[in-house]
Design a protein around this motif. Structure first.
Motif, PDB file in Angstrom:
ATOM      1  N   GLU A  19     -10.420 -14.987   0.821  1.00  0.00           N
ATOM      2  CA  GLU A  19      -9.034 -15.097   1.274  1.00  0.00           C
ATOM      3  C   GLU A  19      -8.050 -14.992   0.122  1.00  0.00           C
ATOM      4  O   GLU A  19      -7.041 -14.279   0.205  1.00  0.00           O
ATOM      5  N   HIS A  20      -8.351 -15.640  -0.983  1.00  0.00           N
ATOM      6  CA  HIS A  20      -7.394 -15.645  -2.078  1.00  0.00           C
ATOM      7  C   HIS A  20      -7.456 -14.393  -2.948  1.00  0.00           C
ATOM      8  O   HIS A  20      -6.453 -13.994  -3.530  1.00  0.00           O
ATOM      9  N   TYR A  21      -8.620 -13.746  -3.013  1.00  0.00           N
ATOM     10  CA  TYR A  21      -8.661 -12.441  -3.679  1.00  0.00           C
ATOM     11  C   TYR A  21      -7.878 -11.422  -2.862  1.00  0.00           C
ATOM     12  O   TYR A  21      -7.179 -10.573  -3.417  1.00  0.00           O
ATOM     13  N   LEU A  22      -7.998 -11.509  -1.541  1.00  0.00           N
ATOM     14  CA  LEU A  22      -7.225 -10.626  -0.675  1.00  0.00           C
ATOM     15  C   LEU A  22      -5.735 -10.871  -0.851  1.00  0.00           C
ATOM     16  O   LEU A  22      -4.950  -9.924  -0.979  1.00  0.00           O
ATOM     17  N   GLY A  23      -5.347 -12.150  -0.878  1.00  0.00           N
ATOM     18  CA  GLY A  23      -3.942 -12.488  -1.052  1.00  0.00           C
ATOM     19  C   GLY A  23      -3.395 -11.978  -2.375  1.00  0.00           C
ATOM     20  O   GLY A  23      -2.253 -11.500  -2.440  1.00  0.00           O
ATOM     21  N   ALA A  24      -4.207 -12.073  -3.425  1.00  0.00           N
ATOM     22  CA  ALA A  24      -3.763 -11.593  -4.740  1.00  0.00           C
ATOM     23  C   ALA A  24      -3.585 -10.079  -4.741  1.00  0.00           C
ATOM     24  O   ALA A  24      -2.667  -9.543  -5.375  1.00  0.00           O
ATOM     25  N   ASN A  25      -4.459  -9.363  -3.988  1.00  0.00           N
ATOM     26  CA  ASN A  25      -4.399  -7.904  -3.951  1.00  0.00           C
ATOM     27  C   ASN A  25      -3.198  -7.383  -3.172  1.00  0.00           C
ATOM     28  O   ASN A  25      -2.646  -6.332  -3.505  1.00  0.00           O
ATOM     29  N   ILE A  26      -2.795  -8.101  -2.126  1.00  0.00           N
ATOM     30  CA  ILE A  26      -1.700  -7.607  -1.291  1.00  0.00           C
ATOM     31  C   ILE A  26      -0.357  -8.199  -1.706  1.00  0.00           C
ATOM     32  O   ILE A  26       0.670  -7.912  -1.079  1.00  0.00           O
ATOM     33  N   TYR A  27      -0.366  -9.018  -2.778  1.00  0.00           N
ATOM     34  CA  TYR A  27       0.895  -9.614  -3.237  1.00  0.00           C
ATOM     35  C   TYR A  27       1.877  -8.504  -3.631  1.00  0.00           C
ATOM     36  O   TYR A  27       1.564  -7.619  -4.419  1.00  0.00           O
ATOM     37  N   GLY A  28       3.069  -8.556  -3.062  1.00  0.00           N
ATOM     38  CA  GLY A  28       4.100  -7.569  -3.350  1.00  0.00           C
ATOM     39  C   GLY A  28       4.120  -6.406  -2.378  1.00  0.00           C
ATOM     40  O   GLY A  28       5.059  -5.615  -2.377  1.00  0.00           O
ATOM     41  N   MET A  29       3.065  -6.267  -1.560  1.00  0.00           N
ATOM     42  CA  MET A  29       3.037  -5.193  -0.550  1.00  0.00           C
ATOM     43  C   MET A  29       3.747  -5.668   0.710  1.00  0.00           C
ATOM     44  O   MET A  29       3.674  -6.845   1.074  1.00  0.00           O
ATOM     45  N   ASP A  30       4.413  -4.747   1.400  1.00  0.00           N
ATOM     46  CA  ASP A  30       4.981  -5.107   2.692  1.00  0.00           C
ATOM     47  C   ASP A  30       3.919  -4.919   3.779  1.00  0.00           C
ATOM     48  O   ASP A  30       2.852  -4.335   3.544  1.00  0.00           O
ATOM     49  N   ASP A  31       4.195  -5.438   4.978  1.00  0.00           N
ATOM     50  CA  ASP A  31       3.219  -5.384   6.074  1.00  0.00           C
ATOM     51  C   ASP A  31       2.845  -3.953   6.439  1.00  0.00           C
ATOM     52  O   ASP A  31       1.691  -3.670   6.774  1.00  0.00           O
ATOM     53  N   ALA A  32       3.817  -3.054   6.359  1.00  0.00           N
ATOM     54  CA  ALA A  32       3.560  -1.655   6.724  1.00  0.00           C
ATOM     55  C   ALA A  32       2.543  -1.030   5.777  1.00  0.00           C
ATOM     56  O   ALA A  32       1.637  -0.299   6.212  1.00  0.00           O
ATOM     57  N   MET A  33       2.656  -1.324   4.490  1.00  0.00           N
ATOM     58  CA  MET A  33       1.720  -0.779   3.517  1.00  0.00           C
ATOM     59  C   MET A  33       0.311  -1.349   3.737  1.00  0.00           C
ATOM     60  O   MET A  33      -0.684  -0.617   3.689  1.00  0.00           O
ATOM     61  N   VAL A  34       0.240  -2.667   3.990  1.00  0.00           N
ATOM     62  CA  VAL A  34      -1.067  -3.298   4.222  1.00  0.00           C
ATOM     63  C   VAL A  34      -1.736  -2.690   5.442  1.00  0.00           C
ATOM     64  O   VAL A  34      -2.936  -2.360   5.417  1.00  0.00           O
ATOM     65  N   GLN A  35      -0.970  -2.513   6.520  1.00  0.00           N
ATOM     66  CA  GLN A  35      -1.533  -1.931   7.736  1.00  0.00           C
ATOM     67  C   GLN A  35      -1.958  -0.481   7.510  1.00  0.00           C
ATOM     68  O   GLN A  35      -2.994  -0.045   8.044  1.00  0.00           O
ATOM     69  N   ALA A  36      -1.193   0.235   6.730  1.00  0.00           N
ATOM     70  CA  ALA A  36      -1.541   1.631   6.449  1.00  0.00           C
ATOM     71  C   ALA A  36      -2.860   1.715   5.697  1.00  0.00           C
ATOM     72  O   ALA A  36      -3.697   2.587   5.969  1.00  0.00           O
ATOM     73  N   ILE A  37      -3.082   0.807   4.776  1.00  0.00           N
ATOM     74  CA  ILE A  37      -4.332   0.790   4.017  1.00  0.00           C
ATOM     75  C   ILE A  37      -5.498   0.399   4.915  1.00  0.00           C
ATOM     76  O   ILE A  37      -6.565   1.025   4.894  1.00  0.00           O
ATOM     77  N   LEU A  38      -5.290  -0.622   5.738  1.00  0.00           N
ATOM     78  CA  LEU A  38      -6.376  -1.115   6.587  1.00  0.00           C
ATOM     79  C   LEU A  38      -6.738  -0.139   7.702  1.00  0.00           C
ATOM     80  O   LEU A  38      -7.880  -0.126   8.173  1.00  0.00           O
ATOM     81  N   THR A  39      -5.771   0.675   8.130  1.00  0.00           N
ATOM     82  CA  THR A  39      -6.052   1.652   9.190  1.00  0.00           C
ATOM     83  C   THR A  39      -6.550   2.976   8.630  1.00  0.00           C
ATOM     84  O   THR A  39      -6.920   3.876   9.381  1.00  0.00           O
ATOM     85  N   GLY A  40      -6.550   3.111   7.306  1.00  0.00           N
ATOM     86  CA  GLY A  40      -7.064   4.337   6.697  1.00  0.00           C
ATOM     87  C   GLY A  40      -6.007   5.374   6.411  1.00  0.00           C
ATOM     88  O   GLY A  40      -6.333   6.466   5.908  1.00  0.00           O
ATOM     89  N   ALA A  41      -4.741   5.079   6.745  1.00  0.00           N
ATOM     90  CA  ALA A  41      -3.672   6.040   6.492  1.00  0.00           C
ATOM     91  C   ALA A  41      -3.403   6.179   4.996  1.00  0.00           C
ATOM     92  O   ALA A  41      -2.943   7.228   4.537  1.00  0.00           O
ATOM     93  N   GLU A  42      -3.680   5.120   4.238  1.00  0.00           N
ATOM     94  CA  GLU A  42      -3.545   5.149   2.785  1.00  0.00           C
ATOM     95  C   GLU A  42      -4.899   4.815   2.160  1.00  0.00           C
ATOM     96  O   GLU A  42      -5.709   4.106   2.752  1.00  0.00           O
ATOM     97  N   GLU A  43      -5.131   5.324   0.972  1.00  0.00           N
ATOM     98  CA  GLU A  43      -6.410   5.080   0.303  1.00  0.00           C
ATOM     99  C   GLU A  43      -6.546   3.598  -0.064  1.00  0.00           C
ATOM    100  O   GLU A  43      -5.623   2.985  -0.587  1.00  0.00           O
ATOM    101  N   ASP A  44      -7.718   3.055   0.203  1.00  0.00           N
ATOM    102  CA  ASP A  44      -7.979   1.637  -0.057  1.00  0.00           C
ATOM    103  C   ASP A  44      -8.623   1.477  -1.438  1.00  0.00           C
ATOM    104  O   ASP A  44      -9.816   1.203  -1.577  1.00  0.00           O
TER     105      ASP A  44
END
Length: 221
Positions: A148-173
């Motif tokens: 949970e906290h490694y995930l939180g550190a990785n997405i720090y500063g990203m907006d929800d749209a960017m996170v969703q784009a990465i998780l749905t495959g629209a952006e490279e993970d």
């Protein structure tokens, strides 16, 4: 008192119990989660080793017999306190934790009241399985905090749209958010399932001990 290897391992496990809580006072997360996970797993392993060595080497002592269940209960109680304290207080976590904590206090009280007849409440094989299941569930729940906290550190500063784009495959993970989300969710689910199973076994063994103690609780004895 006889200080042999099994007894020393038991004492180290007893000292490791409060150290679990101290980890979260002096270390930031996820380092605290990592240290707590490693400490808890190491202590759980010594729980098996000290008993095995004591029997194999013929070094079973009154000190070890007294400290071993205390160390187990201290590890479980303090670990659950830490996990619940840093959780969202979900009833799915709080309820089984409450059952476990209540039973441990209740049985300890029974043993104290019975005094010399406390041998009536000897640890059963089912109670040993209960302890093993409790420790496994707690270790898995500690691992959820790590993910949970490694995930939180990785997405720090990203907006929800960017996170969703990465998780749905629209952006490279490139940071591996996908597998961290899966690991976080499944470690939480498996940890809760195991904790509920442990709570069920805890309730059953608590009831068993109460029934064994009932003859000694009747008035006039």
């Amino acid at each position: 008192m006889k200080w042999n290897v099994p007894n020393i391992l038991t004492v180290l496990r007893l000292l490791a119990a409060p150290a679990l809580a101290v980890m979260f006072l002096y270390f930031t997360r996820p380092y605290a989660d990592w240290f707590a996970l490693m400490l808890f797993v190491s202590a759980a392993i010594t729980d098996w080793f000290d008993g095995y060595l004591a029997r194999s080497w013929g070094q079973e002592t009154k000190l070890g017999a007294m400290l071993d269940p205390i160390a187990d209960k201290a590890m479980v109680v303090i670990a659950l306190m830490v996990i619940v304290g840093f959780s969202s207080w979900s009833p799915w976590l709080v309820l089984p934790a409450t059952v476990i904590l209540f039973r441990e206090v209740f049985v300890s009280g029974l043993r104290e009241y019975l005094g010399d007849t406390a041998g009536t409440l000897k640890v059963t094989q089912l109670a040993k399985w209960k302890t093993a299941l409790q420790m496994t569930a707690i270790a898995v729940l500690f691992s959820q905090g790590v993910f949970e906290h490694y995930l939180g550190a990785n997405i720090y500063g990203m907006d929800d749209a960017m996170v969703q784009a990465i998780l749905t495959g629209a952006e490279e993970d490139v940071l591996g958010l996908g597998w961290k989300v899966v690991a976080m969710e499944w470690s939480g689910r498996i940890g809760l399932w195991l904790l509920w199973l442990a709570a069920g076994l805890t309730a059953v063994t608590g009831w068993d001990y109460l029934m064994k103690a009932m003859p000694y609780l009747k008035e006039g004895r």
